[in-house]
Design an enzyme around this catalytic site. Structure first.
Site, PDB file in Angstrom:
ATOM      1  N   LYS A  73     -46.477 110.119  99.185  1.00  0.00           N
ATOM      2  CA  LYS A  73     -45.591 110.060  98.024  1.00  0.00           C
ATOM      3  C   LYS A  73     -44.230 110.683  98.311  1.00  0.00           C
ATOM      4  O   LYS A  73     -43.197 110.177  97.864  1.00  0.00           O
ATOM      5  CB  LYS A  73     -46.252 110.737  96.826  1.00  0.00           C
ATOM      6  CG  LYS A  73     -47.451 109.968  96.292  1.00  0.00           C
ATOM      7  CD  LYS A  73     -48.082 110.654  95.091  1.00  0.00           C
ATOM      8  CE  LYS A  73     -49.257 109.845  94.564  1.00  0.00           C
ATOM      9  NZ  LYS A  73     -49.897 110.468  93.395  1.00  0.00           N
ATOM     10  N   LYS A  76     -54.851  98.631  97.365  1.00  0.00           N
ATOM     11  CA  LYS A  76     -55.691  98.870  96.193  1.00  0.00           C
ATOM     12  C   LYS A  76     -54.973  98.439  94.924  1.00  0.00           C
ATOM     13  O   LYS A  76     -53.769  98.660  94.772  1.00  0.00           O
ATOM     14  CB  LYS A  76     -56.032 100.362  96.120  1.00  0.00           C
ATOM     15  CG  LYS A  76     -56.979 100.742  94.988  1.00  0.00           C
ATOM     16  CD  LYS A  76     -57.275 102.236  95.026  1.00  0.00           C
ATOM     17  CE  LYS A  76     -58.173 102.654  93.879  1.00  0.00           C
ATOM     18  NZ  LYS A  76     -58.447 104.111  93.893  1.00  0.00           N
ATOM     19  N   LYS A 109     -52.787 101.009  88.750  1.00  0.00           N
ATOM     20  CA  LYS A 109     -52.187 100.970  87.429  1.00  0.00           C
ATOM     21  C   LYS A 109     -50.707 101.318  87.454  1.00  0.00           C
ATOM     22  O   LYS A 109     -49.998 101.083  86.488  1.00  0.00           O
ATOM     23  CB  LYS A 109     -52.935 101.881  86.454  1.00  0.00           C
ATOM     24  CG  LYS A 109     -52.960 103.342  86.808  1.00  0.00           C
ATOM     25  CD  LYS A 109     -53.843 104.103  85.812  1.00  0.00           C
ATOM     26  CE  LYS A 109     -54.102 105.522  86.253  1.00  0.00           C
ATOM     27  NZ  LYS A 109     -52.918 106.357  86.323  1.00  0.00           N
TER      28      LYS A 109
END
Length: 331
Positions: free
Chosen positions: A111, A194, A197
């Site tokens: 990240k 993956k 959301k």
């Protein structure tokens, strides 16, 4: 009964991947275990959030928890920030966690690489410690996690054992509960990634609240593999992913689906898959609409959950305070 804890961060709309990989197991667990399911909003603010959107997402996730079958009379559903003991224990545990341990966390590396480590927040760096506090404050025995969270759970176990060694037996050392099937539903446009959301490419993600026509379009445009065989194989990641989704929403095994579509093309398969998803999500979406229309009822459910969670968390934190040497609070 074992105590189970798992939380979902309110950083975007829940997906069918969340359901297949996590929520369906939550629903099953509530009948056999003592389950705590927080909406972990403290974790969401490790990156910049719009305050109104964060609040909406938090309530939406709580409503969807209930919509897929979580029963607040069986499981404890609450908002993480409504139980301040999480944050206090997070600070205490941070004081026995090594800087080097946190530097080795893969998710922080991934990240922070996007914007540079210098622009990352301290919260993003230390949030694995808060995750450890989430788990340990409820003395959880089992923690359902995906492959991407196993490293954080190992850190939690290390922290628990370190605290127990230094201050006396205090925490249960939790075990990972990783589903054998459906733990990683992949993106419809990129079967190597993956389904997320928070994914910026919405066509690869099936939202639990997607309208039927949106769902049909996403399945129709989902990537497939070379050839026409509808088989789950390592060299056919796209169709394997679609078969995994079909099996989860339809109830038939992957083998049964392979036999049902033997000799048939991707067109028929995708059409039937889309309709199966629409039928599966219809009662979830109807239940969601009922819940969100009763905001007072939803807030009351979350308040009851937070009260129950706080009673457990406070007992653990009192023991921790005593062990580390804090002066007892006047009652």
């Amino acid at each position: 009964m074992a105590r189970v804890l798992s939380g979902i961060k309110p950083s975007g709309e829940l997906t069918l991947g969340n359901y297949i990989g996590a929520l369906r197991y939550f629903v099953a667990d509530q009948d056999v275990h003592d389950c705590f399911f927080p909406v972990v909003d403290l974790h969401a603010i490790t990156v910049q959030q719009d305050p109104g959107e964060l609040q909406r997402n938090s309530l939406d996730i709580a409503a969807l928890y209930l919509s897929v079958g979580l029963d607040p009379d069986k499981a404890t559903l609450f908002i993480q920030s409504h139980v301040p003991e999480h944050a206090e224990l997070g600070w205490i545990l941070g004081c026995i966690t090594g800087f080097g341990e946190l530097r080795r966390m893969t998710q922080f590396k991934d990240k922070s690489a996007k914007g540079g480590e210098g622009s990352s927040t301290a919260g993003l760096f230390t949030y694995p410690v808060l995750m450890a506090a989430d788990i340990l404050i409820y003395q959880a025995d089992r923690v359902p996690v995906g492959d991407d969270q196993k490293q954080h759970l190992e850190l939690t176990r290390d922290i628990a054992m370190r605290f127990n060694s230094r201050f006396g037996d205090t925490f249960v050392v939790p075990e990972a509960a990783i589903p054998k099937h459906g733990a990683r539903i992949m993106d419809l446009q990129d079967p190597t990634a993956k389904m997320s959301k928070s994914e910026e490419s919405p066509n690869g993600t099936i939202g639990l609240l997607d309208a039927p026509e949106t769902l049909r379009k996403k399945i129709k445009t989902a990537v497939t593999d070379s050839g026409r065989e509808i088989l789950a194989r390592e060299d056919k990641p796209a169709i394997t992913n679609l078969l995994e989704i079909f099996s989860a929403v339809d109830g038939r095994s992957i083998g049964e689906l392979e036999r049902a579509y033997e000799g048939r093309g991707y067109g028929d398969f995708k059409t039937d898959l889309a309709e199966a998803i629409v039928a599966f999500l219809d009662p979830v979406q109807k239940r969601y609409d009922e819940i969100v229309r009763d905001q007072a009822g939803l807030m009351a459910t979350l308040a009851r959950g937070a009260q129950k969670a706080q009673a457990v968390a406070a007992e653990t934190l009192d023991r921790v305070r005593e062990r580390v040497g804090f002066v007892p609070r006047a009652r």
